[in-house]
Design an enzyme around this catalytic site. Structure first.
Site: not given
Ligand SMILES: [Zn+2]
Length: 318
Positions: A103, A120, A178, A198
């Protein structure tokens, strides 16, 4: 103090292709999708809203609830600096591997996507024996090598696969490569954003028979080409009737795990709302009956409230 009371939230659900059925089978979530990949337990995001499930405002989305009583009153003064609701809390049931992703940070995301970036945090609620997740690179890597390994499908040789157990915590700063591995059920606390780049999707095809879109160029722009930076270890604080441990804290959220033996007396002051996500037990959260997986929203300025009964919960505030 205000007249606010804690309210239970009903989540929005997502049926992504890697999901399982544990959120229905173990957590009794009211959803009849074949696969329930995610439940969005605290969300004002346009792609899936939490709905008030108890009290006189039952049926309002959390966004409507905030509009009704005023942003500053409901969210607290520490949220005044955010234009939108700052966080998103999810349960994620990874029956299969999630795509390898990254991200962007705020600066990049706002410039390129018109949305926030995303930092996150994961709390491993449960996992299969031997489950692993992907967290950054084993060593530093050049952009050229990263690009080459994406192209020739050897990326997983240089990424860091971490074996996990229940209760493990991962802090994933924007830019950290991740992927949640199969057999892991995670509580995710994140900045309110749905911007994901992605990089690798195991060659899978979706319901439409197509592979999912990859975002290699943007990922190359934002990925930290080094081992992930974990959050420093914090002490367990002994409180009256419970223990509390800070899991991570950043500009957008502070998250704690509470192990409650008898009762925890907490306060939602004028600075921030509180969010309680129940992990174990069936505690009474400020007058709201809960089972594991339930999410309770406590508006700012609610004042004192108690969590009663042996349980484990995640507490998040801004
Ligand atoms: Zn994520």
């Amino acid at each position: 103090m205000s007249n606010f009371k804690p309210v239970k939230l009903t989540p929005a659900f997502k049926d992504y292709l890697w999901g399982g059925t544990r959120l229905r089978d173990d957590f009794k979530k009211p959803c009849d999708f074949d696969k329930i990949a995610e439940s969005w337990e605290l969300s004002c995001h346009k792609d899936g809203q939490s709905v008030i499930a108890t009290g006189e405002d039952k049926g309002l989305t959390l966004t409507q609830f905030i509009e009704k009583y005023g942003k500053s009153a409901v969210l607290g003064s520490d949220c005044d600096k955010f234009e939108n609701f700052p966080i998103l809390i999810k349960l994620i049931d990874a029956k299969d591997n999630l795509s390898v992703q990254v991200h962007p940070d705020n600066e990049y995301a706002q410039r390129v996507e018109g949305e926030y970036g995303k930092t996150e945090m994961w709390y491993v609620v449960d996992c299969d024996e031997g489950a692993t997740l992907l967290y950054g690179f084993k060593d530093k890597i050049s952009k050229e090598e990263f690009k080459e390994r994406i192209e020739n499908n050897t990326l997983l040789e240089v990424t860091n696969a971490v074996p996990v157990k229940k209760g493990d915590v991962f802090f994933i700063q924007a830019g950290t490569l991740h992927a949640i591995g199969k057999g892991i059920l995670i509580a995710e606390i994140q900045q309110n954003s749905n911007t994901t780049y992605r990089i690798y999707d195991y060659g899978r095809v979706g319901k439409d028979g197509k592979t999912r879109e990859l975002h290699i160029d943007k990922a190359l722009d934002v990925t930290e080409l080094a081992p992930a930076k974990s959050y420093p270890e914090t002490p367990v604080e002994q409180k009256d009737g419970y223990t509390q441990k800070l899991l991570s804290s950043c500009e957008y959220f502070s998250t704690y795990v509470l192990d409650i033996d008898t009762e925890a007396e907490l306060v939602a002051d004028e600075k921030s709302f509180n969010s309680i996500l129940v992990l174990e037990g069936t505690p009474d959260v400020g007058g709201v009956e809960t089972i594991k997986g339930d999410s309770v929203f406590i508006p700012a300025s609610t004042g004192k409230y108690a969590i009663k009964g042996k349980s484990k919960v995640i507490l998040t505030k801004v």
